[in-house]
Design an enzyme around this catalytic site. Structure first.
Site, PDB file in Angstrom:
ATOM      1  CB  CYS A  97      -0.800   0.196   1.584  1.00 36.47           C
ATOM      2  SG  CYS A  97      -2.070   1.196   1.016  1.00 36.47           S
ATOM      3  CB  CYS A 193      -6.964  -0.017   6.241  1.00 32.72           C
ATOM      4  SG  CYS A 193      -6.807  -1.101   4.533  1.00 32.72           S
TER       5      CYS A 193
END
Length: 376
Positions: A97, A193
């Site tokens: 990410c 997340c």
């Protein structure tokens, strides 16, 4: 400077916004929507985070924008996450990410808006030298996040600010309280997340249905069944439903090996170190902050997981990537995870773990042991 800050709705990026503003920069706050959850998903806090980010920007009088990178996240991060688990590996989506979203897509979007730099709330530092830019650990050793940033290069670091790099977390909280930031008491987010605080196995099963298979002990005897080997990782304690195994004690069971092809788990009880410990690992696709390795062979320290104490090792570059020989045994190097290299506070780069010389670690021929002199 004109700085685009990734404002996540947490206390760290909120204080980063405050510090940038106090330093006299022209700050524009951007909330990154990276995951599109179902509207009724109680485990995804993205909308709450967005509202908190809006409130913080308003409190500080800063411009706020939202950018949707969810398509990029699905193709560049989540797809890789699923592919790795399907192969029986343990990926680290935070590393990807950072490389693909926060310091690539977000950076491109920020520059297109006229920003000169981007900033995030990471606990890390950038130092410019005559040779280029270095990535340094955050001063707060308990919060240092350089491990997750090891795939950044010179271009990304030259355009990045880490306002919290020289701060300790208690001081960040204190500053948030002093300036009455709306996120001053907000709990830090943990875990991956897009999963949130939910059952990991149940989440993964939505995308990767698995079949039950055999659980074997280290002698090859079948002692139970599991719901799917891809749901387990090396070194995992419990969660296999083993109990009352004939001839076994009452101690905990650990995963010491797995074979997705045969859908088999290998487990050991109590002290599993003899099965999990490795002195050597092989890693692929190394990346280097400086753009090149320090040498064909070099001495440094390395971490095979976040918040691990850095371990003395020797790194040898080869055609497949690199081989890492540790002075002390390392517990359960997991294929798919990152090994990250350091020279004291300087992050050199890292690579993806492929196999180790643990008994079931994947190296067909364990390398010969050889003594090393480790100057400090």
């Amino acid at each position: 400077m004109r700085v685009a800050l990734g404002l996540s709705g947490g206390v760290d990026s909120s204080v980063a916004a405050l510090l940038l503003q106090q330093a006299g920069h022209v700050v524009e706050c951007i909330f990154m929507r990276n995951w599109r959850a179902d509207a009724d998903d109680p485990h995804c806090h993205a909308e709450t985070d967005r509202k908190d980010a809006v409130t913080v920007a308003g409190h500080l009088g800063l411009r706020f924008r939202l950018r949707d990178f969810s398509v990029d996240y699905q193709s560049e991060v989540f797809r890789h996450f699923l592919d790795e688990y399907a192969r029986g590996r343990t990926p680290n989506p935070d590393v990807l990410c950072n490389r693909e979203i926060k310091f690539k897509v977000f950076l491109q979007a920020a520059l297109a808006l006229g920003a000169e730099r981007i900033a995030t709330g990471h606990y890390a530092r950038v130092r410019e030298t005559a040779r280029g830019f270095e990535l340094l650990r955050g001063v707060d050793q308990a919060k240092d996040q350089s491990y997750f940033l090891h795939q950044l290069g010179q271009y990304e670091l030259s355009r990045t600010l880490f306002p919290l790099g020289a701060m300790h977390k208690p001081a960040v909280r204190a500053l948030a309280r002093e300036h009455a930031l709306p996120t001053q008491a907000k709990k830090d987010s943990t875990g991956i997340c897009f999963i949130g605080e939910r059952d990991f196995r149940r989440f993964l099963a939505r995308y990767l249905p698995a079949q039950p298979g055999d659980i074997l002990d280290t002698a090859g005897q079948r002692i139970g069944t599991h719901p799917g080997s891809l749901y387990f990782t090396l070194g995992q304690r419990g969660g296999m439903g083993l109990g009352g195994v004939r001839g076994a004690g009452e101690g905990a069971w650990y995963v010491v090996g797995k074979d997705v092809a045969s859908n088999t788990l290998i487990v050991a009880q109590d002290d599993a170190s003899r099965w999990l410990d490795a002195r050597t690992l092989c890693a692929s696709a190394p990346t280097w902050i400086a753009g090149r390795a320090p040498g064909d062979t070099f001495i440094c320290q390395a971490q095979i997981r976040y918040r691990q104490t850095a371990q003395d090792c020797r790194v040898q570059i080869d055609a497949a990537g690199c081989r890492v020989d540790f002075v002390q045994p390392q517990r359960a190097p997991a294929p798919g995870q990152s090994v990250v290299f350091y020279q004291d506070e300087v992050c050199l780069g890292g690579a993806t773990i492929e196999a180790s010389d643990a008994v079931f670690g994947g190296l067909l021929a364990p390398p010969e042991s050889h003594p090393m002199s480790m100057p400090r």
